[in-house]
Design an enzyme around this catalytic site. Structure first.
Site, PDB file in Angstrom:
ATOM      1  N   HIS A 188       0.954  -1.149  -0.180  1.00  0.00           N
ATOM      2  CA  HIS A 188       0.208   0.015   0.010  1.00  0.00           C
ATOM      3  C   HIS A 188       1.060   1.151  -0.073  1.00  0.00           C
ATOM      4  O   HIS A 188       0.515   2.193  -0.353  1.00  0.00           O
ATOM      5  CB  HIS A 188      -0.867   0.175   1.076  1.00  0.00           C
ATOM      6  N   HIS A 223       6.249   7.970   8.421  1.00  0.00           N
ATOM      7  CA  HIS A 223       6.293   6.432   9.006  1.00  0.00           C
ATOM      8  C   HIS A 223       7.803   6.190   9.611  1.00  0.00           C
ATOM      9  O   HIS A 223       8.470   5.226   9.380  1.00  0.00           O
ATOM     10  CB  HIS A 223       5.996   5.409   7.879  1.00  0.00           C
ATOM     11  N   ASP A 265       5.948   0.431  14.650  1.00  0.00           N
ATOM     12  CA  ASP A 265       4.519   0.478  14.943  1.00  0.00           C
ATOM     13  C   ASP A 265       4.129   1.742  15.917  1.00  0.00           C
ATOM     14  O   ASP A 265       5.247   2.427  16.109  1.00  0.00           O
ATOM     15  CB  ASP A 265       4.421  -0.860  15.772  1.00  0.00           C
ATOM     16  N   GLY A 266       2.895   2.029  15.720  1.00  0.00           N
ATOM     17  CA  GLY A 266       2.256   3.058  16.479  1.00  0.00           C
ATOM     18  C   GLY A 266       2.381   4.380  15.511  1.00  0.00           C
ATOM     19  O   GLY A 266       1.865   5.570  16.094  1.00  0.00           O
ATOM     20  N   GLY A 296       0.155   5.276  13.275  1.00  0.00           N
ATOM     21  CA  GLY A 296      -1.193   5.680  13.194  1.00  0.00           C
ATOM     22  C   GLY A 296      -1.690   6.547  14.425  1.00  0.00           C
ATOM     23  O   GLY A 296      -2.263   7.419  14.575  1.00  0.00           O
ATOM     24  N   ARG A 297      -1.295   5.720  15.696  1.00  0.00           N
ATOM     25  CA  ARG A 297      -1.774   6.401  16.886  1.00  0.00           C
ATOM     26  C   ARG A 297      -1.146   7.659  17.295  1.00  0.00           C
ATOM     27  O   ARG A 297      -1.627   8.619  17.685  1.00  0.00           O
ATOM     28  CB  ARG A 297      -1.416   5.332  17.925  1.00  0.00           C
ATOM     29  N   ILE A 298       0.258   7.831  16.796  1.00  0.00           N
ATOM     30  CA  ILE A 298       0.777   8.985  17.051  1.00  0.00           C
ATOM     31  C   ILE A 298       0.096  10.072  16.329  1.00  0.00           C
ATOM     32  O   ILE A 298       0.057  11.407  16.598  1.00  0.00           O
ATOM     33  CB  ILE A 298       2.436   8.735  17.079  1.00  0.00           C
ATOM     34  N   TYR A 303     -10.294   5.830   5.838  1.00  0.00           N
ATOM     35  CA  TYR A 303      -9.199   6.359   6.080  1.00  0.00           C
ATOM     36  C   TYR A 303      -7.938   5.929   5.282  1.00  0.00           C
ATOM     37  O   TYR A 303      -7.216   6.749   4.844  1.00  0.00           O
ATOM     38  CB  TYR A 303      -9.078   6.493   7.546  1.00  0.00           C
TER      39      TYR A 303
END
Length: 209
Positions: A14, A57, A61-62, A64-66, A99
């Site tokens: 993606h 990016h 990991d994380g 999106g949350r950040i 999203y």
């Protein structure tokens, strides 16, 4: 770093994030822009900051949350208020599929992020509408209990009235009442009839027993 979905040997890429060696430079540019007091609408700055960070990016990991946390931070600054009732993060999670679709599309569109900005603003509007409805319900519920503060109700009735105000789906029957409050169907029916007699079920027809 690649964002991939699908089974092994059938993976779909993606997004291809910048090479790890570029991350410090890219983050430096991002932070300089974040801390610059340029004249830009704070809501648009929140949208751009979210997109920029998640596109860099920087973590395994994380991200999106950040990114969602960064969004909420900028929106809080834009509101210039000590409290907020809406959550953009929650709305993004609700619209997760669209999203990711708009992220992928926009990340492949070069420097044109118009579609992303439009999606972000629509998502923010949805968050505000949802919160407006929620606050309206809370105020109506408070008004209901204030109006009926002198009405005698047992614990089962109080529990069910609160449940109705909090969004119980479907029609309340004596059998459902009995299962929820752990009483017999006859007792449930008496509870319901008692509330009707006391006119405690007519304020909101959608929540009537």
């Amino acid at each position: 770093m690649q964002v991939i979905s699908g089974a092994m040997e059938k993976e779909k890429i993606h997004y291809q994030a910048p090479d790890s060696s570029e991350i410090p430079y890219q983050m430096g540019l991002f932070l300089d822009w974040v801390n610059d007091n340029q004249e830009i609408d704070p809501v648009l700055k929140a949208a751009i900051a979210h997109f920029w960070f998640v596109t860099i990016h920087p973590f395994d990991d994380g991200n999106g949350r950040i990114s969602r946390t960064i969004t909420d931070l900028f929106l809080a600054r834009a509101d210039e208020m000590p409290y907020r009732f809406y959550s953009m993060s929650a709305e993004i999670r609700k619209q997760r599929k669209s999203y990711y679709d708009i992220l992928e599309k926009s990340q492949k569109s070069g420097l044109d992020i118009t579609d992303w900005l439009e999606w972000f603003l629509d998502c923010l509007k949805a968050a505000l509408i949802h919160t407006e409805k929620m606050v309206s319900t809370v105020l109506q519920k408070a008004a209901f209990w204030d109006k009926h503060r002198l009405v005698s109700m047992n614990e089962r009735q109080i529990k069910m009235v609160n449940l109705l105000w909090d969004g119980f789906n479907g029609k309340v029957t004596s059998s459902k009442w009995g299962k929820i409050t752990k009483c017999s169907a006859d007792t449930a029916l008496r509870d319901i009839q008692d509330l009707i007699a006391k006119k405690c079920t007519a304020e909101n027809k959608r929540r009537r027993t």
